[in-house]
Write a protein that holds these residues in place. Structure first.
Motif, mmCIF file in Angstrom:
data_model
loop_
_atom_site.group_PDB
_atom_site.id
_atom_site.type_symbol
_atom_site.label_atom_id
_atom_site.label_comp_id
_atom_site.label_asym_id
_atom_site.label_seq_id
_atom_site.Cartn_x
_atom_site.Cartn_y
_atom_site.Cartn_z
ATOM 1 N N TYR A 54 -20.293 -24.284 14.308
ATOM 2 C CA TYR A 54 -19.655 -25.590 14.472
ATOM 3 C C TYR A 54 -19.419 -26.240 13.106
ATOM 4 C CZ TYR A 54 -18.735 -30.279 16.155
ATOM 5 O OH TYR A 54 -18.154 -31.488 16.409
ATOM 6 N N LEU A 55 -20.404 -26.154 12.228
ATOM 7 C CA LEU A 55 -20.243 -26.726 10.891
ATOM 8 C C LEU A 55 -19.131 -26.006 10.121
ATOM 9 C CD1 LEU A 55 -23.997 -27.125 9.941
ATOM 10 C CD2 LEU A 55 -22.420 -28.918 10.646
ATOM 11 N N GLN A 56 -19.052 -24.700 10.278
ATOM 12 C CA GLN A 56 -17.989 -23.955 9.619
ATOM 13 C C GLN A 56 -16.628 -24.300 10.200
ATOM 14 O OE1 GLN A 56 -19.606 -19.906 9.926
ATOM 15 N NE2 GLN A 56 -19.455 -19.851 7.687
ATOM 16 N N LEU A 57 -16.548 -24.514 11.502
ATOM 17 C CA LEU A 57 -15.283 -24.895 12.129
ATOM 18 C C LEU A 57 -14.814 -26.250 11.626
ATOM 19 C CD1 LEU A 57 -13.115 -24.270 14.307
ATOM 20 C CD2 LEU A 57 -14.546 -25.582 15.891
ATOM 21 N N VAL A 58 -15.733 -27.199 11.513
ATOM 22 C CA VAL A 58 -15.377 -28.532 10.997
ATOM 23 C C VAL A 58 -14.857 -28.419 9.568
ATOM 24 C CG1 VAL A 58 -16.333 -30.772 10.303
ATOM 25 C CG2 VAL A 58 -16.900 -29.821 12.537
ATOM 26 N N CYS A 59 -15.511 -27.639 8.730
ATOM 27 C CA CYS A 59 -15.058 -27.469 7.343
ATOM 28 C C CYS A 59 -13.702 -26.788 7.281
ATOM 29 C CB CYS A 59 -16.079 -26.673 6.556
ATOM 30 S SG CYS A 59 -17.504 -27.650 6.081
ATOM 31 N N ALA A 60 -13.480 -25.791 8.139
ATOM 32 C CA ALA A 60 -12.192 -25.089 8.130
ATOM 33 C C ALA A 60 -11.061 -26.016 8.556
ATOM 34 C CB ALA A 60 -12.254 -23.874 9.046
ATOM 35 N N VAL A 61 -11.294 -26.807 9.602
ATOM 36 C CA VAL A 61 -10.262 -27.738 10.069
ATOM 37 C C VAL A 61 -9.983 -28.792 9.004
ATOM 38 C CG1 VAL A 61 -9.765 -29.528 11.778
ATOM 39 C CG2 VAL A 61 -10.668 -27.325 12.511
ATOM 40 N N MET A 62 -11.029 -29.326 8.395
ATOM 41 C CA MET A 62 -10.826 -30.319 7.332
ATOM 42 C C MET A 62 -10.062 -29.713 6.163
ATOM 43 S SD MET A 62 -14.461 -32.358 7.325
ATOM 44 C CE MET A 62 -14.231 -32.834 5.653
ATOM 45 N N GLY A 63 -10.380 -28.481 5.799
ATOM 46 C CA GLY A 63 -9.673 -27.825 4.702
ATOM 47 C C GLY A 63 -8.203 -27.641 4.996
ATOM 48 N N VAL A 64 -7.884 -27.232 6.229
ATOM 49 C CA VAL A 64 -6.476 -27.049 6.609
ATOM 50 C C VAL A 64 -5.737 -28.384 6.596
ATOM 51 C CG1 VAL A 64 -4.983 -26.415 8.539
ATOM 52 C CG2 VAL A 64 -6.863 -24.924 7.894
ATOM 53 N N VAL A 65 -6.365 -29.433 7.095
ATOM 54 C CA VAL A 65 -5.721 -30.753 7.114
ATOM 55 C C VAL A 65 -5.483 -31.247 5.688
ATOM 56 C CG1 VAL A 65 -6.101 -33.181 7.722
ATOM 57 C CG2 VAL A 65 -6.551 -31.397 9.398
ATOM 58 N N PHE A 66 -6.470 -31.101 4.823
ATOM 59 C CA PHE A 66 -6.294 -31.534 3.433
ATOM 60 C C PHE A 66 -5.191 -30.749 2.734
ATOM 61 C CE2 PHE A 66 -10.809 -33.228 3.462
ATOM 62 C CZ PHE A 66 -10.408 -34.542 3.410
#
Length: 135
Positions: A54-66
């Motif tokens: 879950y923590l990795q998914l949040v980081c991946a989504v944030m990275g894509v949005v940024f």
């Protein structure tokens, strides 16, 4: 303020936002790849209650949005100056006005964004004078 100066403030705030978003995206992807090591190093008593995936998914989504906002802020200053793009610039200015480092140049550009000379740069008709016949 001239229309070119106001658009210069907009261009500056776009490139500043692109730089901040690029660093934030790199930071998010760094944590995406480093979370297994960081998660393993926590003592058992202080383990996070969220699972690692879950923590990795949040980081991946944030990275894509940024990274998406980085690309958008790099492209928008050179976008065609049409009425449709004026609205996209306005939405981007409103988003940048809520940021920390981009607030001042974005608010300066936003104040001047509705000026007739800047709107004329995007193909809007100049305002018509009021009718002299009406009382």
């Amino acid at each position: 303020m001239q229309a070119d100066t106001a658009f210069g403030y907009y261009r500056f705030s776009c490139y500043l936002a692109a730089l901040i978003n690029a660093f934030s995206g790199i930071f998010a992807f760094f944590f995406f790849f480093r979370f297994p090591e960081l998660y393993r190093d926590f003592p058992e008593s202080s383990q996070a209650t969220l699972p690692l995936w879950y923590l990795q998914l949040v980081c991946a989504v944030m990275g894509v949005v940024f990274i998406f906002f980085t690309a958008a802020n790099i492209y928008l200053p050179s976008a065609p100056r049409t009425q449709k793009w004026w609205t996209a610039h306005l939405i981007n200015l409103i988003l940048m006005a809520g940021g920390c480092c981009t607030t001042i140049p974005a608010v300066i550009a936003l104040i001047n964004w509705f000026r007739p000379d800047l709107r004329a740069m995007f193909g809007f008709e100049p305002p018509r004078p009021p009718d002299a016949q009406r009382p």
